[in-house]
Design an enzyme around this catalytic site. Structure first.
Site, PDB file in Angstrom:
ATOM      1  N   SER A 180      42.638  29.155  32.385  1.00  0.00           N
ATOM      2  CA  SER A 180      43.342  30.371  32.782  1.00  0.00           C
ATOM      3  C   SER A 180      44.814  30.206  32.474  1.00  0.00           C
ATOM      4  CB  SER A 180      43.155  30.611  34.272  1.00  0.00           C
ATOM      5  OG  SER A 180      43.856  31.763  34.674  1.00  0.00           O
ATOM      6  N   HIS A 194      47.983  37.134  29.160  1.00  0.00           N
ATOM      7  CA  HIS A 194      47.073  36.466  30.096  1.00  0.00           C
ATOM      8  C   HIS A 194      45.749  36.223  29.392  1.00  0.00           C
ATOM      9  CE1 HIS A 194      43.557  37.191  32.879  1.00  0.00           C
ATOM     10  NE2 HIS A 194      44.021  36.040  33.300  1.00  0.00           N
ATOM     11  N   ASN A 196      41.762  34.018  30.099  1.00  0.00           N
ATOM     12  CA  ASN A 196      40.953  33.307  31.073  1.00  0.00           C
ATOM     13  C   ASN A 196      39.534  33.266  30.532  1.00  0.00           C
ATOM     14  OD1 ASN A 196      38.955  34.346  33.592  1.00  0.00           O
ATOM     15  ND2 ASN A 196      40.166  32.530  34.037  1.00  0.00           N
ATOM     16  N   GLY A 351      42.058  27.962  47.766  1.00  0.00           N
ATOM     17  CA  GLY A 351      42.227  27.294  46.465  1.00  0.00           C
ATOM     18  C   GLY A 351      43.612  26.679  46.357  1.00  0.00           C
ATOM     19  N   SER A 355      48.526  26.631  41.795  1.00  0.00           N
ATOM     20  CA  SER A 355      47.826  26.958  40.550  1.00  0.00           C
ATOM     21  C   SER A 355      47.478  28.438  40.502  1.00  0.00           C
ATOM     22  CB  SER A 355      46.538  26.132  40.415  1.00  0.00           C
ATOM     23  OG  SER A 355      46.841  24.760  40.334  1.00  0.00           O
TER      24      SER A 355
END
Lengths: 392, 392
Positions: A180, A194, A196, A351, A355
């Site tokens: 990502s 972006h 991912n 999470g 990050s």
């Protein structure tokens, strides 16, 4: 999704239910949280509620050769798990090297490696305040988790209080790996990028005889300019289409629309940017073919983006251009914090926060009731975010 | 809550269910949305799912003498509705005048007046890029809506598929009025202030004989500095305590803790700021007493805040101080977009976006993995956000 490695929110689950303990190797610092949305394959979105937890990550001094566990299904040499982890780690290296070269500041990506006691881990790389890039993050991660039995049962349509054969179903272990990245340049004429790509597998649940293993791919690459320069947008979309067309002529139109639909800021009635491709829960093609497709898409990031950066990184700009870029960055923040499934789920389940939030721009701006005057360059960008166009 | 006028997410509901149409005077531009949390009195948090809609607001040239409907329960002269609207509109005027004087730039608040065809409306006032204030918003609104019957039934404990007398319950009309404000100064040593006071009433549902009318008050005032200056925080909390102590000695300790608990950024394990007071669903005291308490709290905003602004507005600062303030502003954005009930609900139901998001700072910043060094002034502030203190 922006920064979290997995749209599929099964990202980092490890059910706290005592019944699931056997599926976990250890449970230090597990914190109880709740989650409300878990997507499963075959495009069936499910709503489940369950107590889940995530193990706290542990910093590591250096990246191990692999984050894969040696045990378990699908872990063998040449497996898709192994090939996917190899691919994303290779791509992470290639993209960081190319971005450092494009940045030209001599700055290097700073690397954080982390692991979880129960298996898996990740490598976060961030370059901040360079010549060209205000903030660039490129992360990979490998996650082992446990899907609550309710979610699996609902997906498979088995009885509510038992498995297909009448036994009570247990939790379903899953594996997920992804890359990502969000790249925010300084120059208002250079677009944010972006991308991912992720791969997801569930194990065959041992206590549900006959239940199959599931797997799927997800991901995408999308462009978020502050100013609409058609040459750049057409180049970007044409590289996405070329990658798609190598596999199936239906992919680009389908995934282009999916992208426009996904990156939608509902409360503004506008998209975050000018799109690209996006897909999720993709499992209705040959697995090798989709592995190659994800590899092709990840490999298309540099040819889609670097030529645009080279053209725009030194474009002269003034304070008004910068302020408009900052307002669009504010919209980026709104999308990621309010709507992005990976981000919102990652925040709720614990999470690795740094990050997840590396996707946010270094700086952003909110002006009350700002409306670009019709016909201006700012208005043209906004209009294209409100009314998605066909670029090719 | 930060900018939305009502924490209680019933803010601006008008159920789309055909059965509720009779409770609405008109339904132009209604957009269908879903909501998942509706708080009702007596501290019973409910989870309901229903199709709701909000009427699109219409700009008005000037503020009407009142936004109250002439019809309906509780609308008479001297009613709490009338007194509350009068109070918040008076306070809005007083606070804007005092802020303009403190700002000293000669800039005036810009006013937007709006109404909804079905009744109610609001006045948003914003001062942007002044001498002292980067962004200051002070909003009032009056909302008429309809609460889905499921929510009312669940709150009252009546049968799931019918009212207490066996008839099917209809939607419950409600009334809400509030003042909400966020003040972001430029100087990193001058704290951000938020306050919000609101009053909520449901009508007695006509088709549920014997069901009572409900009402409650909510609100609070809280301080978010970037640097911990004990003199300022103590002054702020002592004014809050004085206001509380005039009514009940249990109020300050109870509402101080409630504030610390509410403004919690879970994914950071830190509070947004250094607290103040917060209360919701308050109806277990005399209604007149609580009306006076809300008035006292709203009247305490200026004495709590202006002396601090006067002391700090010209404090010399450098780029590092400013960057730290911008990072804390980033946390403010995270709280408001991810957790604040009024904001997230307002975004989902189609409230007036510019009024809701005026709470966001003009500028904010996100650095990857920023950690203040232990013992620094930045660390001291963060420590107090992680470990709430008793200031008095």
């Amino acid at each position: 999704m922006a920064s979290s490695l997995l749209t599929t929110p099964s990202q980092t689950l490890a059910a706290l239910n005592p019944a699931t303990a056997r599926a976990r190797r250890s449970s230090p610092a597990a914190s109880q949280v709740s989650f409300s949305s878990l997507r499963l394959p075959s495009r069936r979105a499910l709503r489940v509620r369950a107590a889940v937890a995530i193990e706290k990550e542990v910093p590591e001094n250096e990246a191990p050769p692999t984050f894969l566990r040696e045990d378990g299904a699908g872990a063998g040499s040449g497996s898709v798990r192994e090939r996917f982890e190899g691919m994303i780690r290779r791509v992470q290296g290639e993209i960081c090297a190319a971005l450092e070269e494009a940045d030209g500041s001599g700055k290097r990506f700073v690397e954080d490696v982390w692991s979880r006691p129960g298996g898996g881990g990740g490598i976060s790389r961030v370059l901040q305040d360079g010549n060209v890039f205000e903030k660039a993050g490129v992360n990979v991660s490998v996650v082992y988790g446990v899907m609550p039995p309710d979610a699996y049962r609902a997906a498979k349509g088995t009885a509510k209080n038992g498995a297909a054969d009448g036994h009570k179903a247990g939790p379903v272990p899953f594996f997920a790996a992804g890359i990502s990245s969000v790249l925010h340049p300084k120059n208002p004429f250079a677009p944010t990028l972006h991308f991912n790509y992720r791969y997801f597998e569930t194990d065959a649940p041992q206590d549900v005889p006959g239940a199959p293993r599931s797997w799927w791919f997800g991901g995408g690459t999308d462009l978020t300019p502050s100013y609409l320069i058609e040459e750049d947008v057409k180049h970007f979309h044409s590289v996405q289409k070329q990658a798609c067309d190598k596999f199936d002529p239906s992919f680009y139109p389908k995934f282009k629309k999916w992208c426009d639909d996904y990156f939608y800021i509902k409360h503004r009635n506008e998209r975050r940017g000018l799109g690209g491709i996006f897909f999720d829960d993709l499992n209705d093609y040959d697995q090798d073919m989709l592995m190659n497709f994800a590899t092709e898409c990840a490999g298309s990031v540099l040819p889609a983006y670097i030529p645009i950066i080279e053209r725009r990184k030194d474009t002269p700009f003034n304070e008004e251009h910068k302020a408009w870029q900052q307002l669009r960055r504010g919209r980026y923040v709104e999308f990621n914090l309010v709507y992005d499934r990976g981000t919102t789920f990652g925040l709720k389940t614990g999470g690795r926060i740094e990050s997840i939030l590396v996707s946010l721009p270094l700086t952003a701006r909110w002006e009350y009731d700002h409306k670009p005057e019709e016909g201006t360059e700012e208005w043209k960008l906004l209009d294209a975010c409100i009314n998605p166009k066909e670029w090719l």
